[in-house]
Design an enzyme around this catalytic site. Structure first.
Site, mmCIF file in Angstrom:
data_model
loop_
_atom_site.group_PDB
_atom_site.id
_atom_site.type_symbol
_atom_site.label_atom_id
_atom_site.label_comp_id
_atom_site.label_asym_id
_atom_site.label_seq_id
_atom_site.Cartn_x
_atom_site.Cartn_y
_atom_site.Cartn_z
ATOM 1 C CE1 TYR A 68 48.658 78.206 17.207
ATOM 2 C CE2 TYR A 68 46.648 77.591 18.179
ATOM 3 C CZ TYR A 68 47.352 78.370 17.206
ATOM 4 O OH TYR A 68 46.679 79.222 16.498
ATOM 5 C CB SER A 109 44.443 80.368 18.869
ATOM 6 O OG SER A 109 43.358 79.411 18.388
HETATM 7 P P1 NAP Z 1 49.338 81.146 8.097
HETATM 8 O O1 NAP Z 1 48.435 81.384 7.075
HETATM 9 O O2 NAP Z 1 50.232 79.991 8.186
HETATM 10 O O3 NAP Z 1 50.595 82.404 7.842
HETATM 11 C C1 NAP Z 1 51.374 82.453 8.844
HETATM 12 C C2 NAP Z 1 52.154 83.883 8.716
HETATM 13 O O4 NAP Z 1 53.346 83.846 9.768
HETATM 14 C C3 NAP Z 1 53.081 83.724 7.259
HETATM 15 O O5 NAP Z 1 53.101 85.117 6.780
HETATM 16 C C4 NAP Z 1 54.550 83.377 7.681
HETATM 17 O O6 NAP Z 1 55.543 83.801 6.969
HETATM 18 C C5 NAP Z 1 54.581 84.008 9.053
HETATM 19 N N1 NAP Z 1 55.622 83.418 10.064
HETATM 20 C C6 NAP Z 1 55.693 82.197 10.392
HETATM 21 N N2 NAP Z 1 57.066 82.214 11.150
HETATM 22 C C7 NAP Z 1 57.454 83.412 11.270
HETATM 23 C C8 NAP Z 1 58.544 83.907 11.853
HETATM 24 N N3 NAP Z 1 59.375 83.038 12.570
HETATM 25 N N4 NAP Z 1 58.997 85.214 11.501
HETATM 26 C C9 NAP Z 1 58.121 85.820 10.862
HETATM 27 N N5 NAP Z 1 57.139 85.549 10.436
HETATM 28 C C10 NAP Z 1 56.656 84.122 10.378
HETATM 29 O O7 NAP Z 1 48.810 81.380 9.615
HETATM 30 P P2 NAP Z 1 47.537 82.466 9.858
HETATM 31 O O8 NAP Z 1 46.284 81.307 10.027
HETATM 32 O O9 NAP Z 1 47.449 83.402 8.875
HETATM 33 O O10 NAP Z 1 47.519 82.574 11.299
HETATM 34 C C11 NAP Z 1 48.134 84.130 11.988
HETATM 35 C C12 NAP Z 1 47.873 84.037 13.130
HETATM 36 O O11 NAP Z 1 46.670 83.801 13.501
HETATM 37 C C13 NAP Z 1 48.725 83.107 14.077
HETATM 38 O O12 NAP Z 1 49.508 83.583 15.130
HETATM 39 C C14 NAP Z 1 47.883 82.107 14.401
HETATM 40 O O13 NAP Z 1 48.079 81.328 15.421
HETATM 41 C C15 NAP Z 1 46.545 82.736 14.673
HETATM 42 N N6 NAP Z 1 45.364 82.205 14.696
HETATM 43 C C16 NAP Z 1 44.811 81.532 13.262
HETATM 44 C C17 NAP Z 1 43.892 80.682 13.190
HETATM 45 C C18 NAP Z 1 43.269 80.123 12.021
HETATM 46 O O14 NAP Z 1 42.235 79.442 12.191
HETATM 47 N N7 NAP Z 1 43.954 80.194 10.999
HETATM 48 C C19 NAP Z 1 42.774 80.584 14.274
HETATM 49 C C20 NAP Z 1 43.359 81.212 15.791
HETATM 50 C C21 NAP Z 1 44.457 82.057 15.570
HETATM 51 P P3 NAP Z 1 56.428 82.823 6.103
HETATM 52 O O15 NAP Z 1 55.865 82.041 5.252
HETATM 53 O O16 NAP Z 1 57.338 83.947 5.178
HETATM 54 O O17 NAP Z 1 57.396 82.187 7.069
#
Ligand code: NAP
Length: 247
Positions: free
Chosen positions: A155, A142
């Protein structure tokens, strides 16, 4: 359709929602057979696989908590049995709760490290044994790691660990022609980023990058599509900061 990726098999962890769902869609468009992994959002995961199947793609849904090694092993086994040898692993699953370090509970610390670090470790270890030579691994860091904002200590620590895995694992896979890279997104409009923030806080984040907007899941899906394609064949052990120029 990208003919050079056509018929290859990709596992996308955390693909029920957010960035992971956009990656699953993009890789399906690029001709991959896709494993849509999720932990709890079964309706969303099922709906996504139905949508992909309706558009002619090969996709299966596999429930597995990435924090649990036996569930990760079973996910790889199911993927291999149903789709064949796995070419691509996208370690997208992750969680974020912003809490000052002093107020972080043991339970929140454990959950964040279990999913973000142990989850990535579990799939990487499994991939070492099972990924096809010539394959691709994309981890998720991130841009918050570079910003050092209050509330992000735990985090960011998990994402620092993921970056360390990325650099070392790329070297440990010497001779297999497998690349290991990570994407470090800036703020992306998903529930992970939006939940718990006021409109003012969201607008403040949106103004931070010189491109003056929040990223969309598709902005990251296209970066992942590049990193899993033959075009990125000489990119290995790198962290790609896709954040509109924020840091
Ligand atoms: P999100 O919308 O909250 O989605 C998270 C996904 O991860 C969901 O599909 C969730 O599935 C799954 N998940 C959570 N716990 C899990 C587990 N124990 N096993 C398997 N699946 C699991 O998050 P996002 O924003 O798309 O983030 C995706 C990645 O990008 C993450 O690694 C995050 O740290 C990174 N990131 C995001 C941002 C941002 O601004 N959004 C910025 C930097 C990095 P369920 O609902 O089925 O649990």
């Amino acid at each position: 359709m990208n003919t050079s990726t056509n018929g290859k098999v990709a596992i996308v962890t955390g693909a029920s929602r957010g960035i992971g769902a956009a990656i699953a869609k993009r890789l399906a468009e690029d001709g991959f057979a896709v494993v849509v992994n999720y932990a709890s959002s079964s309706k969303e995961a099922d709906a996504l696989v139905a949508e992909l199947a309706a558009s002619g793609a090969k996709a299966i849904v596999v429930k597995a908590d990435v924090a649990k090694p036996d569930e990760v092993r079973a996910m790889f086994a199911t993927a291999e049995a149903q789709l064949g040898k796995i070419d691509v692993l996208v370690n997208n699953a992750g969680v974020l709760k912003t809490v000052p370090l002093a107020e972080t509970s043991d339970a929140l610390y454990d959950q964040t490290f279990d999913i973000n670090v142990r989850g990535t470790f579990n799939t990487l270890r499994e991939a070492a044994a099972r990924l096809a030579d010539g394959g691709r691994i994309v981890n998720f860091s991130s841009t918050t790691l570079a910003l050092n904002m209050p509330g992000y200590a735990v985090y960011n620590a998990t994402k620092a660990a993921v970056e360390a895995f990325t650099h070392v694992f790329a070297k440990e896979l010497r001779g297999r022609n497998i690349t290991v890279n990570a994407v470090a997104p800036g703020p992306i409009a998903t529930s992970l980023f939006l939940d718990g923030k006021t409109d003012e806080q969201i607008q403040a984040f949106a103004k931070m990058p010189p491109l003056q907007r929040l990223g969309q899941p598709e902005d990251i899906a296209s970066v992942v599509a590049f990193l899993v394609s033959p075009d990125s064949g000489w990119v290995n052990g790198q962290i790609l900061r896709a954040n509109g120029g924020l840091a």
